[in-house]
Design a protein around this motif. Structure first.
Motif, short mmCIF file in Angstrom:
data_model
loop_
_atom_site.label_atom_id
_atom_site.label_comp_id
_atom_site.label_asym_id
_atom_site.label_seq_id
_atom_site.Cartn_x
_atom_site.Cartn_y
_atom_site.Cartn_z
N GLY A 105 35.33 39.04 41.48
CA GLY A 105 36.49 39.80 41.90
C GLY A 105 37.80 39.16 41.47
N CYS A 156 42.90 39.95 32.12
CA CYS A 156 43.90 40.18 33.17
C CYS A 156 44.78 38.95 33.35
CB CYS A 156 43.21 40.48 34.50
SG CYS A 156 42.33 42.04 34.58
N LEU A 162 39.52 40.59 38.04
CA LEU A 162 40.19 41.87 37.90
C LEU A 162 41.05 42.13 39.12
CD1 LEU A 162 38.08 44.22 39.59
CD2 LEU A 162 36.68 43.09 37.89
N SER A 163 41.83 43.19 39.08
CA SER A 163 42.74 43.51 40.17
C SER A 163 43.04 45.01 40.14
CB SER A 163 44.05 42.72 40.03
OG SER A 163 44.76 43.15 38.87
N ASP A 164 43.78 45.49 41.14
CA ASP A 164 44.16 46.90 41.16
C ASP A 164 45.00 47.26 39.94
OD1 ASP A 164 42.84 47.20 43.55
OD2 ASP A 164 44.63 46.98 44.79
N ALA A 165 45.79 46.29 39.47
CA ALA A 165 46.64 46.52 38.31
C ALA A 165 45.91 46.30 36.99
CB ALA A 165 47.87 45.61 38.38
N CYS A 166 44.70 45.74 37.06
CA CYS A 166 43.93 45.43 35.85
C CYS A 166 42.45 45.62 36.19
CB CYS A 166 44.22 43.99 35.40
SG CYS A 166 43.44 43.50 33.86
N ALA A 167 42.06 46.88 36.32
CA ALA A 167 40.72 47.20 36.82
C ALA A 167 39.66 47.26 35.74
CB ALA A 167 40.76 48.54 37.57
N ASN A 168 40.06 47.28 34.47
CA ASN A 168 39.10 47.40 33.38
C ASN A 168 39.39 46.37 32.29
OD1 ASN A 168 36.95 48.48 31.91
ND2 ASN A 168 38.28 49.91 30.82
#
Length: 263
Positions: free
Chosen positions: A136, A127, A139-145
């Motif tokens: 946490g 990410c 990762l982020s909402d825009a890079c969840a995997n």
């Protein structure tokens, strides 16, 4: 089908994992788990997970420590017990001198003392992430995997200014080729063993598995680390907000939860 099951059981027995694998209800449908004995290359979990790029091609997102070693390796085989405060200690623990075991003036970095073994994890992510507190930050909402990689080194903690300095392996805003990177990683502790696994920590067991898949790179040899440098890391403050060492996840031994090691 019966023949395949028989072959799987024979394979499990051949690597010495059968009794523990069936002593508890294993989690189902998960990818390979961690920690493991890095001297054992066998595993039956062949979930399709690709090896993450090298650390230099990823962003460092977190640094944290565990007391004792979560993994078991050639140079850290001394069993420290079950549970959150178990794990493994460096083989040379009993050989430390009185001077190396002297209590330091500061104890700012908690849950570690001279004579302890710690396992340090440098966590990397694919990410576009900024280093921070906890996993946490990886990762982020825009890079969840994301693709995740952990570089792991086991240290024997001593009170000795001539031992390795943890500050040399910190972050301090270091950017290399546009990527967040530690100032250095330990060297001279053997060729790392690379394999697919998961996140760790005491909240996970062989019955409660981690869903995140991680490429691990674990050095097989211990190195001595000056405890005063750990205290200095906490005293100076760090972006990871780390001021103590974490508990361990007990060794994963069920072959169904381990990936084969091929390197």
């Amino acid at each position: 089908m019966a023949n395949r099951i028989g072959l799987a059981i024979a394979a499990a027995a051949s690597i010495g994992f059968l009794s523990q694998a069936h002593a508890e209800e294993l989690c189902q449908g998960f990818g390979p788990q961690t920690p493991r004995d890095i001297s054992q290359t066998a595993g039956l979990n062949t979930a399709s997970v690709s090896i993450a790029p090298p650390a230099a091609q990823l962003n460092l997102c977190n640094i944290h420590t565990h007391t004792n070693a979560e993994h078991k390796g050639p140079d850290f085989t001394v069993f420290a017990g079950d549970g959150e405060h178990g794990g493994y200690q460096c083989n040379a623990t009993a050989e430390l001198t009185e001077a190396e075991l002297k209590q330091p003036a500061s104890s700012t970095f908690k849950d570690v003392k001279p004579g302890d073994t710690i396992e340090v994890h440098w966590v990397y992510t694919s990410c576009n992430a900024t280093p921070g507190k906890g996993l946490g930050s990886c990762l982020s909402d825009a890079c969840a995997n994301p693709q995740l990689r952990v570089e792991a080194q086991v240290f024997l903690v001593v009170n000795d200014p001539n031992a390795l300095n943890f500050l040399d392996f910190g972050y301090d805003g270091n950017i290399v080729n546009g990527l967040h990177q530690p100032k250095a990683l330990p060297e001279g502790t053997g060729t790392p063993v690379t394999f697919i696994g998961s996140t760790t920590g005491p909240s996970y067991t062989q019955s409660v598995c981690s869903p995140l898949q991680v490429t691990w790179s674990v050095h097989p040899q211990c190195a001595k680390l000056d405890i005063n440098s750990l205290n200095a890391w906490a005293e100076q403050g760090n972006v990871f907000e780390e001021d103590h060492s974490h508990g361990v996840r007990q060794l994963v031994t069920a072959p169904e939860l381990l990936a084969p090691i091929t390197n």
